[in-house]
Design a protein around this motif. Structure first.
Motif: not given
Lengths: 278, 349
Positions: A71-80, A135-140, A142-148, A221-223
């Motif tokens: 989770y920490l890795t995911n958050s770090l990648i996505i937020a950065t 095709k970007m549900v449950d996809n990092r 996808g979340l990055i695009l939305v956060y931008i 998904s958990d990952s």
């Protein structure tokens, strides 16, 4: 300088500053202490303000039972990534809004303000359908695009204030010296704006790092879970596992807090510019 | 304010009048300058025909504006505005997760349902208490801190770093932190109050309708003061020192200086910060969501947490209707707020 302070005034001031410091820091102290107690001691009387036995059990549980590292890795990648891309895009729009007069300008600024009024929940359903189509549900990504998109409006307004504080003459001189507008922007303006850019990036990063509702909706998904989603998982059941929760809270707060501590000077400087112009 | 004083501190990026004036002046002369460059044969990037300079310049300008604005506009349009507009039409439909076969248009039925809900009055009242009860202490404490942090004192940098960090924590997590501290059995708040002799027995802060809102407000004040402090501190740095010197010479007291110099000078920032914060606090279900989930007995539900609740019940139609009511309400408020503060702003600038 401003007129001399009286002794009583000084005493009152520092008393207030001291009390506020205690009030601000105490919750953080408390969650840290809680996380360092053995799970059984958390619910022991009398409440211990300094535990007799320190234990890292809550932390080891996070990485053993749950995939908190993931989770920490995911958050770090996505937020950065989201924070950085949003900063770059906002720099372009902020530059235009600060340097040019054009008819749709006030409409664009109003559109930026309106985004702050839209409750996330009105857009969740359609956003989910849109991301399904892409095709970007449950996809990092996808979340990055939305956060931008989430970061851009406030970031633009903030950076615009910063651009407005830099005299036009600076880039005009550069352009007369033969630089293109792009060249002037990147080689002359950006170095001057560094504090503002750092502040904008940190704001974006913190916003993305902390975002809950969009990530809960889009990541299944958990990952792929981010940290706030995982925290939310700790309370979905009837009881809160305060041991895991406190340890997870400390690990969540730590990165953004360090970022703030190292860059607090930049943030004040950066906002100084943004604030004056609103 | 004299031009000499502006010149003495050219490094100060926060001076609102100095660079702004300069910027305006240069902006006014930009056109002529470019023209002169073209006429005078100074290295023009492109050969410019005399007499047609301006239109071409405008076309290039328009192109540049469009290219620079495009990425931001596309992102916000696709991922923010499109979902919002698509969500808005759900407000006029029967759209319930329990029965997705029937998504017929129902006109204003969903809006009627929102207003007819017996809890609506409570939710609306709570929202008012939540916004006012948060913004007033945040503003007052934030202002005081900013005034004091403006002047140097030992360890000011460290103090600033420590006091600013709540802003880095998510609202949801703050809700969790305070939920743990206000816990009725093992909460540290009860323990401290009992040790201080202020209460005799533990208070069930979050379970008692009379105290839950208070607890939630304490958490939000803890969180939100930072933003005001940073913004006001930043604005204060734009006030020229001479103004204070002059007012000291005139024998003005501290209170008079505050109300006649400090506040009028930073009025614009103050007004815009308050507006932004009111919108944010209104649209900030995260903290309550993490701390009480709206309970007990709806006593801490505000309109945005109420919307979450309706969404979780699966009634997307009604939730969207409420969402539209929120956007409309905030828009109206923002317009009135900006109109009410406009006159003063024009006087200032």
């Amino acid at each position: 300088m401003i007129g001399k302070e009286s002794t009583a005034g000084r005493a009152a001031k520092f008393t207030f500053l001291g009390l506020w410091l205690v009030f601000t820091v105490f919750p953080l102290y408390w969650i840290t202490i809680t996380s360092l107690k053995a799970p059984g001691d958390i619910f022991a009387f009398p409440i211990a303000y300094w535990p007799e036995n320190f234990s890292l059990e809550n932390y080891s549980g996070l990485f053993g039972k749950a995939d908190f590292g993931v989770y920490l890795t995911n958050s770090l990648i996505i937020a950065t990534v989201a924070g950085a891309v949003a900063t770059v895009i906002s720099m372009l729009s902020a530059y235009v809004l600060a340097r040019f007069e054009f008819r749709t300008k006030s409409a664009l600024l109003m559109a930026a303000l309106v985004t702050q009024m839209i409750p996330t929940f009105i857009a969740l359903g359609p956003l989910y359908l849109l991301m399904t189509d892409l095709k970007m549900v449950d996809n990092r990504l996808g979340l990055i695009l939305v956060y931008i998109a989430v970061c851009i409006p406030f970031c633009t307004v903030m950076l615009r204030g910063f651009f407005e504080n830099i005299p036009d003459a600076l880039e005009e001189a550069a352009m007369i010296d033969g630089l293109s507008r792009f060249g002037a922007l990147f080689r002359v303006l950006l170095p001057v704006m560094r504090p503002g850019i750092v502040a904008a990036f940190i704001f974006n990063f913190v916003n993305c790092w902390n975002e809950l509702f969009l990530s809960v909706t889009l990541m299944n998904s958990d990952s792929n879970k981010t940290v706030p989603t995982a925290l939310n998982g700790f309370i979905s059941s009837f009881n809160i596992d305060w041991g895991s929760m406190s340890a997870a809270a400390v690990l969540t707060i730590l990165p953004t807090m360090l970022l703030f501590a190292f860059a607090s000077r930049h943030i004040v400087q950066g906002l100084t510019a943004g604030a004056v112009k609103g | 304010m004299s031009t000499a004083s502006e010149a003495t501190d050219p490094t100060n990026p926060t001076d609102p009048t100095g660079p702004k004036k300069a910027a305006k002046d240069t902006k006014a002369t930009t056109a002529t300058k470019t023209g002169a460059a073209g006429n005078g044969g100074a290295p023009p990037v492109r050969k410019v025909q005399q007499g047609r300079r301006k239109p071409e310049f405008t076309a290039r300008r328009g192109f540049l504006i469009a290219v620079f604005m495009a990425p931001a506009a596309i992102f916000v349009a696709v991922f923010t505005y499109y979902p919002m507009i698509a969500g808005s039409q759900m407000a006029f439909r029967h759209w319930n997760l329990s029965d997705l076969t029937d998504t017929s248009w129902v006109g204003l039925q969903n809006f009627h349902d929102v207003f007819a809900d017996p809890a609506w009055g409570t939710v609306l009242g709570n929202t008012g208490i939540w916004v006012i009860g948060s913004i007033v202490p945040q503003l007052v404490i934030g202002f005081a801190l900013a005034l004091w942090l403006r002047r140097r004192f030992p360890f000011r940098g460290l103090y600033q770093a420590l006091v600013f960090f709540p802003w880095a924590i998510s609202g949801f997590l703050i809700g969790i932190l305070f939920r743990w501290m206000f816990n009725s059995e093992f909460g540290v708040v009860n323990d401290l109050l009992q040790k201080a002799g202020l209460i005799n027995e533990p208070v069930a802060w979050l379970a008692d309708p009379d105290t839950a809102m208070f607890a939630v407000l304490v958490a939000n004040v803890w969180y939100g003061v930072t933003f005001f402090t940073i913004m006001i501190l930043a604005a204060l740095q734009s006030i020229p020192e001479e103004l204070y010197e002059a007012s000291a010479l005139d024998g003005a007291g501290k209170v008079r200086t505050l109300f006649q110099i400090t506040i009028p000078y930073i009025r614009v920032t103050l007004a815009l910060t308050v507006l932004l914060r009111i919108i944010w606090i209104f649209n900030f279900p995260d903290l309550i969501f993490g701390m009480t989930g709206g309970g007990p007995n709806n006593e801490t539900h505000i309109v945005t947490t109420w919307m979450i609740k309706i969404t979780q019940q699966g009634d997307y139609g009604r939730a969207s209707a409420l969402g539209l009511v929120i956007v409309a309400g905030l828009l109206l408020f923002a317009v009135f707020f900006l109109l009410a503060t406009r006159e003063k702003r024009e006087v200032r600038s």
